[in-house]
Motif scaffolding. Structure first.
Motif, PDB file in Angstrom:
ATOM      1  N   ASP A  31      39.866 -17.763   7.370  1.00 15.23           N
ATOM      2  CA  ASP A  31      39.246 -18.238   6.131  1.00 15.23           C
ATOM      3  C   ASP A  31      38.773 -17.066   5.274  1.00 15.23           C
ATOM      4  O   ASP A  31      38.978 -17.048   4.059  1.00 15.23           O
ATOM      5  CB  ASP A  31      38.047 -19.145   6.428  1.00 15.23           C
ATOM      6  N   LEU A  35      40.020 -15.698   1.359  1.00 11.73           N
ATOM      7  CA  LEU A  35      39.043 -15.996   0.308  1.00 11.73           C
ATOM      8  C   LEU A  35      39.379 -15.301  -1.001  1.00 11.73           C
ATOM      9  O   LEU A  35      39.667 -14.116  -1.029  1.00 11.73           O
ATOM     10  CB  LEU A  35      37.657 -15.530   0.729  1.00 11.73           C
ATOM     11  N   GLU A  36      39.322 -16.061  -2.057  1.00  7.17           N
ATOM     12  CA  GLU A  36      39.396 -15.517  -3.409  1.00  7.17           C
ATOM     13  C   GLU A  36      38.179 -16.073  -4.128  1.00  7.17           C
ATOM     14  O   GLU A  36      38.222 -17.166  -4.680  1.00  7.17           O
ATOM     15  CB  GLU A  36      40.683 -15.960  -4.097  1.00  7.17           C
ATOM     16  N   ILE A  37      37.095 -15.309  -4.064  1.00  5.36           N
ATOM     17  CA  ILE A  37      35.854 -15.818  -4.638  1.00  5.36           C
ATOM     18  C   ILE A  37      35.612 -15.194  -6.010  1.00  5.36           C
ATOM     19  O   ILE A  37      35.958 -14.045  -6.247  1.00  5.36           O
ATOM     20  CB  ILE A  37      34.648 -15.595  -3.697  1.00  5.36           C
ATOM     21  N   SER A 118      37.978 -25.408   4.224  1.00  7.42           N
ATOM     22  CA  SER A 118      37.695 -24.020   4.609  1.00  7.42           C
ATOM     23  C   SER A 118      36.360 -23.577   4.021  1.00  7.42           C
ATOM     24  O   SER A 118      35.699 -24.314   3.279  1.00  7.42           O
ATOM     25  CB  SER A 118      38.806 -23.114   4.085  1.00  7.42           C
ATOM     26  N   HIS A 120      36.063 -21.492   1.728  1.00  8.56           N
ATOM     27  CA  HIS A 120      36.275 -21.473   0.278  1.00  8.56           C
ATOM     28  C   HIS A 120      35.880 -22.819  -0.338  1.00  8.56           C
ATOM     29  O   HIS A 120      35.226 -22.869  -1.386  1.00  8.56           O
ATOM     30  CB  HIS A 120      37.731 -21.130  -0.031  1.00  8.56           C
ATOM     31  N   SER A 121      36.259 -23.914   0.310  1.00 11.19           N
ATOM     32  CA  SER A 121      35.913 -25.254  -0.187  1.00 11.19           C
ATOM     33  C   SER A 121      34.405 -25.422  -0.312  1.00 11.19           C
ATOM     34  O   SER A 121      33.908 -25.976  -1.296  1.00 11.19           O
ATOM     35  CB  SER A 121      36.441 -26.330   0.764  1.00 11.19           C
ATOM     36  N   VAL A 124      32.999 -23.239  -3.252  1.00  8.33           N
ATOM     37  CA  VAL A 124      33.306 -23.873  -4.542  1.00  8.33           C
ATOM     38  C   VAL A 124      32.394 -25.082  -4.746  1.00  8.33           C
ATOM     39  O   VAL A 124      31.857 -25.297  -5.833  1.00  8.33           O
ATOM     40  CB  VAL A 124      34.800 -24.266  -4.621  1.00  8.33           C
TER      41      VAL A 124
END
Length: 175
Positions: A31, A35-37, A118, A120-121, A124
């Motif tokens: 995860d 990640l693309e934060i 994930s 990321h979810s 967000v």
């Protein structure tokens, strides 16, 4: 020949002493690598060796909470991804979906969690709570009622609370 066998035995013993990588750690590594934060989210690992416990800092660039800085602690147990991480807000903030103890009302952290989701979810989802607080699913009923009744007053209360002031007898953290 005996020397070779004793060396192999020592290697095997050393291998057993190494901590095993759990399925949860493998999934968290995956995860994190994917990640693309956005620039409004920063990650912090107090113990770089422990990837199952970390913090994120969200600094919204729009909405009611613009220019605030909000820290969330993530604690991931060994059943991840079959169970969601435990996530708490560190600061006491005035928000319909975050109570005064830092509990968060975000459906994917509870009943709507699925192993395909994930980290990321979650990030967000947390960021979205600052852009669009949800008065229909509150943990802080007072803030939710304030948002429903009078958005202008809600905005003023958010601003005051972010400055570290008291609202209705509750002192909020300066963020």
């Amino acid at each position: 020949m005996i020397k070779i066998w004793s060396m192999k035995a020592k290697e095997a013993a050393a291998e057993k002493k190494k901590p095993k990588t759990s399925a949860a750690q493998i999934r968290v590594q995956k995860d994190l690598s994917e990640l693309e934060i956005p620039s409004t989210i920063k990650m912090d690992f107090p113990d770089p060796a422990d990837i199952l416990n970390f913090r994120i800092i969200i600094t919204p660039d729009e909405g009611f909470y613009k220019n605030g800085s909000f820290t969330f602690k993530f604690a991931i147990n060994q059943n991840y991804p079959h169970e969601p991480p435990k996530v708490r807000c560190v600061q006491k903030i005035y928000h319909p979906n975050i109570d005064l103890e830092g509990n968060i009302c975000l459906n994917i952290l509870r009943e709507d969690w699925k192993p395909v989701l994930s980290l990321h979810s979650i990030m967000v989802g947390l960021q979205y709570l600052f852009l669009e607080p949800n008065a229909d699913d509150p943990l802080n009923k007072e803030a939710a009622e304030d948002l429903r009744r009078n958005r202008q007053q809600f905005a003023e209360h958010v601003k005051k609370s972010m400055e570290g002031n008291t609202i209705n007898g509750i002192l909020y953290d300066r963020v």
